[in-house]
Design a protein around this motif. Structure first.
Motif, PDB file in Angstrom:
ATOM      1  N   ASP A   6       0.835  -1.200   0.000  1.00 25.30           N
ATOM      2  CA  ASP A   6       0.000   0.000   0.000  1.00 25.30           C
ATOM      3  C   ASP A   6       0.876   1.258   0.000  1.00 25.30           C
ATOM      4  N   ARG A  11       0.635  -3.365  -6.750  1.00 22.81           N
ATOM      5  CA  ARG A  11      -0.374  -4.402  -6.542  1.00 22.81           C
ATOM      6  C   ARG A  11       0.222  -5.749  -6.186  1.00 22.81           C
ATOM      7  N   GLY A  35       2.372  -4.084 -12.418  1.00 24.45           N
ATOM      8  CA  GLY A  35       1.897  -4.239 -11.051  1.00 24.45           C
ATOM      9  C   GLY A  35       2.963  -4.458 -10.011  1.00 24.45           C
ATOM     10  N   LYS A 346       2.889 -13.854 -11.392  1.00 23.59           N
ATOM     11  CA  LYS A 346       1.594 -13.666 -10.736  1.00 23.59           C
ATOM     12  C   LYS A 346       0.761 -14.943 -10.815  1.00 23.59           C
TER      13      LYS A 346
END
Length: 355
Positions: A6, A11, A35, A346
């Protein structure tokens, strides 16, 4: 919830490591756009070149990125050692039809004393700045934090991590012995416990009240998942990106990464003057031959000779010399565009978490 992600504004719990010589603005921007947190390594650049690199990253992404600097103690010249080093390398230079440099020196400044670089970062305000080899002064840290910059620092042991935490660093990169590139020890003359990524990450997670970023030997989603399971907030991958399309690695480097050399990475100080893990090549052979037994000049003075030899070899069409940094996970490297590699990471991470 992941407070570090954050705060970084990303991400994915993935940081593309700022490996000097291979990371590029295009790679950093692609990683961020996919990301992750993209990074550029600027230790070998002057302030003007770093300014351009930051502009190039910002032209290709609106997201966050990391600028990595080296905080080593400035070199102490020693003409006797430097002459002996060059004399030992003379036969090697002659193989390529050139003479060695007449003298070698400190080819770039430490961030500790580079006020132009400090002022540039304060003005440019990259979202993240990371330190390797140590920490800048308390004043510089306070000023960078006041500019809203998130600060990271490499640590290879608990004492270094504690020093970084006490200095106000925001997150610690736990660099295991498996990692490629320069070992981030604050004091290269001090004993090295040579902690692996697994042990170091868990140790720092249990003793340091800061987010810990695992680094060293992590090449795929399973490795990232393992680091997160140990309590790391994110994983930093360097060698995994060397073969990416946006990497600055040359054909010889990429070829070596695909060869059997990837299975036998080793530490050497003969390229730069500080311990660094690389693919075995012409430089690592010199440590056992022409340079055996010599007392090295300081880092980065040794690198001045190393870069000259790299240039001479390349001009002669010999790809056996180069700063081919790589970690122990090198055989798992994949030749993909950066965005595609991050998409694979990912998917792999999600698969592990779902199993």
């Amino acid at each position: 919830m992941n407070p570090l992600l954050d705060r970084l504004g990303v991400r994915l719990p993935i940081i593309q490591a700022p490996m000097a010589g291979t990371s590029t603005p295009a790679m950093a921007a692609a990683a961020t756009n996919a990301g992750a947190l993209g990074s550029i390594g600027v230790a070998a650049m002057d302030a003007a070149a770093v300014c351009k690199a930051i502009v190039d990253v910002r032209a290709a992404t609106d997201g966050p990125f990391n600028v990595n600097v080296f905080c080593h103690c400035p070199a102490t010249p020693d003409p006797v050692r430097e002459r002996a080093w060059l004399e030992a390398l003379r036969p090697v230079f002659h193989r390529f039809g050139v003479e060695p440099p007449a003298a070698i020196g400190e080819i770039y400044k430490s961030f500790l004393t580079d006020t132009a670089m400090q002022e540039l970062l304060l003005e440019a305000r990259p979202p993240v700045v990371s330190f390797h080899f140590g920490l800048p002064s308390d004043d510089v840290i306070v000023r960078l934090k006041a500019a809203g910059i998130v600060l990271l620092s490499t640590a290879t042991n608990l004492a270094e991590a504690q020093a970084a935490a006490a200095a106000g660093i925001d997150a610690i990169v736990a660099q295991g012995i498996e990692a490629g590139g320069h070992r981030g020890m604050f004091d290269p003359a001090a004993p090295d416990a040579e902690l692996g990524t697994l042990a170091l990450t868990r140790l720092l997670v249990s003793r340091i009240d800061l987010p810990i970023i695992a680094a060293g030997g992590i090449m795929d989603g399973a490795g990232i998942a393992s680091a997160l399971a140990l309590g790391a907030a994110a994983a930093q991958l360097g060698t995994a990106f060397v073969a990416c399309a946006e990497s600055a690695a040359d054909d010889a480097y990429r070829g070596a990464l695909r060869s059997q050399a990837a299975f036998a990475t080793e530490f050497t100080k003969v390229i730069s003057g500080r311990p660094a893990r690389c693919l075995p090549n012409g430089f690592t052979a010199l440590a056992q031959a022409e340079l055996a037994g010599l007392t090295q000049p300081d880092y980065p003075i040794v690198y001045d000779a190393g870069k000259a030899l790299i240039a001479a070899a390349r001009a002669a069409g010999d790809g056996r010399f180069g700063a081919q940094w790589a970690g122990q996970g090198a055989p798992l490297a994949r030749s993909l565009p950066t965005a595609e590699l991050i998409a694979e990471l990912k998917r792999e991470l999600a698969a592990v978490r779902a199993s």
